[in-house]
Design an enzyme around this catalytic site. Sequence first.
Site, mmCIF file in Angstrom:
data_model
loop_
_atom_site.group_PDB
_atom_site.id
_atom_site.type_symbol
_atom_site.label_atom_id
_atom_site.label_comp_id
_atom_site.label_asym_id
_atom_site.label_seq_id
_atom_site.Cartn_x
_atom_site.Cartn_y
_atom_site.Cartn_z
ATOM 1 N N ASP A 11 5.597 4.097 -6.405
ATOM 2 C CA ASP A 11 5.218 4.286 -5.003
ATOM 3 C C ASP A 11 6.227 3.726 -3.995
ATOM 4 O OD1 ASP A 11 2.914 5.380 -6.062
ATOM 5 O OD2 ASP A 11 1.736 3.547 -5.846
ATOM 6 N N ARG B 132 0.026 6.659 -3.397
ATOM 7 C CA ARG B 132 -1.148 5.886 -2.967
ATOM 8 C C ARG B 132 -1.162 5.774 -1.445
ATOM 9 N NH1 ARG B 132 -4.348 2.839 -6.595
ATOM 10 N NH2 ARG B 132 -2.745 2.888 -8.174
ATOM 11 N N GLU C 225 -0.378 11.795 -0.922
ATOM 12 C CA GLU C 225 -1.811 11.746 -1.279
ATOM 13 C C GLU C 225 -2.619 10.856 -0.335
ATOM 14 O OE1 GLU C 225 -2.451 10.190 -5.218
ATOM 15 O OE2 GLU C 225 -1.201 8.438 -4.864
ATOM 16 N N ARG D 141 5.184 10.672 -12.852
ATOM 17 C CA ARG D 141 5.372 9.370 -13.511
ATOM 18 C C ARG D 141 6.069 9.502 -14.857
ATOM 19 N NH1 ARG D 141 0.041 6.507 -12.263
ATOM 20 N NH2 ARG D 141 -0.243 6.267 -14.490
HETATM 21 O O1 F6P Z 1 0.601 3.454 -8.282
HETATM 22 C C1 F6P Z 1 1.112 4.517 -8.999
HETATM 23 C C2 F6P Z 1 0.228 5.727 -8.920
HETATM 24 O O2 F6P Z 1 0.826 6.769 -9.653
HETATM 25 C C3 F6P Z 1 -0.138 6.190 -7.518
HETATM 26 O O3 F6P Z 1 0.895 6.937 -6.909
HETATM 27 C C4 F6P Z 1 -1.382 6.962 -7.783
HETATM 28 O O4 F6P Z 1 -2.215 6.982 -6.653
HETATM 29 C C5 F6P Z 1 -2.042 6.207 -8.913
HETATM 30 O O5 F6P Z 1 -1.024 5.441 -9.528
HETATM 31 C C6 F6P Z 1 -2.712 7.055 -9.954
HETATM 32 O O6 F6P Z 1 -3.341 6.200 -10.842
HETATM 33 P P1 F6P Z 1 -3.893 6.653 -12.264
HETATM 34 O O7 F6P Z 1 -2.711 6.927 -13.142
HETATM 35 O O8 F6P Z 1 -4.672 5.487 -12.730
HETATM 36 O O9 F6P Z 1 -4.681 7.899 -12.034
#
Ligand code: F6P
Length: 366
Positions: free
Chosen positions: A152, A196, A251, A287
């Site tokens: 992020d 986030r 988001e 990711r």
């Molecule tokens: O903090 C990293 C992140 O990928 C954010 O960008 C996203 O809102 C969140 O984690 C998603 O989390 P999870 O993988 O638990 O759904």
Amino acid sequence: RKKIAVMTSGGDSPGMNAAVRAVVRTGIHYGCDVFAVYEGYEGLLKGGEYLRQMKWEDVRGWLSEGGTLIGTARCMEFRERWGRKQAAGNLISQGIDALIVCGGDGSLTGADLFRSEWPSLVEELVKDGKFTQEQVEPYQNLTIVGLVGSIDNDMAGTDSTIGAYSALERIIEMVDYIDETAKSHSRAFVVEVMGRHCGWLALMAGIATGADYIFIPERAVPHGKWQEELKEVCQRHRNKGRRNNTVIVAEGALDDQLNPVTADDVKNVLLDLGLDTKVTILGHVQRGGTAVAHDRWLATLQGVDSVKAVLEMTPQTPSPLIGILENKIIRMPLVESVKMTKSVATAIENKDFDKAISLRDTEFIE
Ligand code: F6P
């Protein structure tokens, strides 16, 4: 021999493996025993086989591996005092009193709280009969060092977090693909990206792909008015001969009344303009994949410095966060950075968007 544990926590990010590799090898280089905590704080609570001593060759090839090979978790139990007490007991059982945590602001705040509570947790463990006073004598203080691993790029006080540039690279690759099909059909695409409460990924992706418009939380659009502005901008670009439109929505995007602006809201406006519009939510592909060069060297240099910080710290040194400012690896008090990060959220809650932007250190959002 100094015993150091390293763990990854929160959402995985590309470069976490490079960070663990650097900690393991630097620790061994300086004559320490280095342990990896598997599955983040969950592993710390479980102890035993979740804390494994690492050898030099255990991290071979980790620079080019995506995700985190030692696992991660968002652990609720560590937020409870009993959970942290259990974790303290597990560390003492292995003779460990230094912990390097690679994670986001939540994980690092938890780590710093763990450190401040440590003496009282140890005292309670003795009272509970888990250890004798003699046994805990060498473990009166816990050393915590933070590495910021997050796609992020939302941590104040450091220019980039481990993983952010890799996620950005993934996003622009996907937007480039989308642009090709969009141009073929003269379509508009609304692309939702992660981040986030932070707009860095959306902002940077917008600049890098030449998007028509971006929506980010720190520069909230005027309630009830952004729709007309968006239409005007997209139409202007069409009039100049552009065959497609790309709108990137973070988001966490908001309008200035703090209402969320979603990809579907944006799509409906573009449909109203008469554009054939599709939505793509990139999701977790952002990711995945291996770390780009920036994240590999950032994680490596910071991993090396985190071990040096452990070896140089006294019980009085505030827990440091290893960051990067103007291309130099720096240490700053972890609590300061967390406080600054929280003040961005507060500024947004107070609708003080100018302050939010200035606190993000990203001057060109203006
Ligand atoms: O903090 C990293 C992140 O990928 C954010 O960008 C996203 O809102 C969140 O984690 C998603 O989390 P999870 O993988 O638990 O759904």
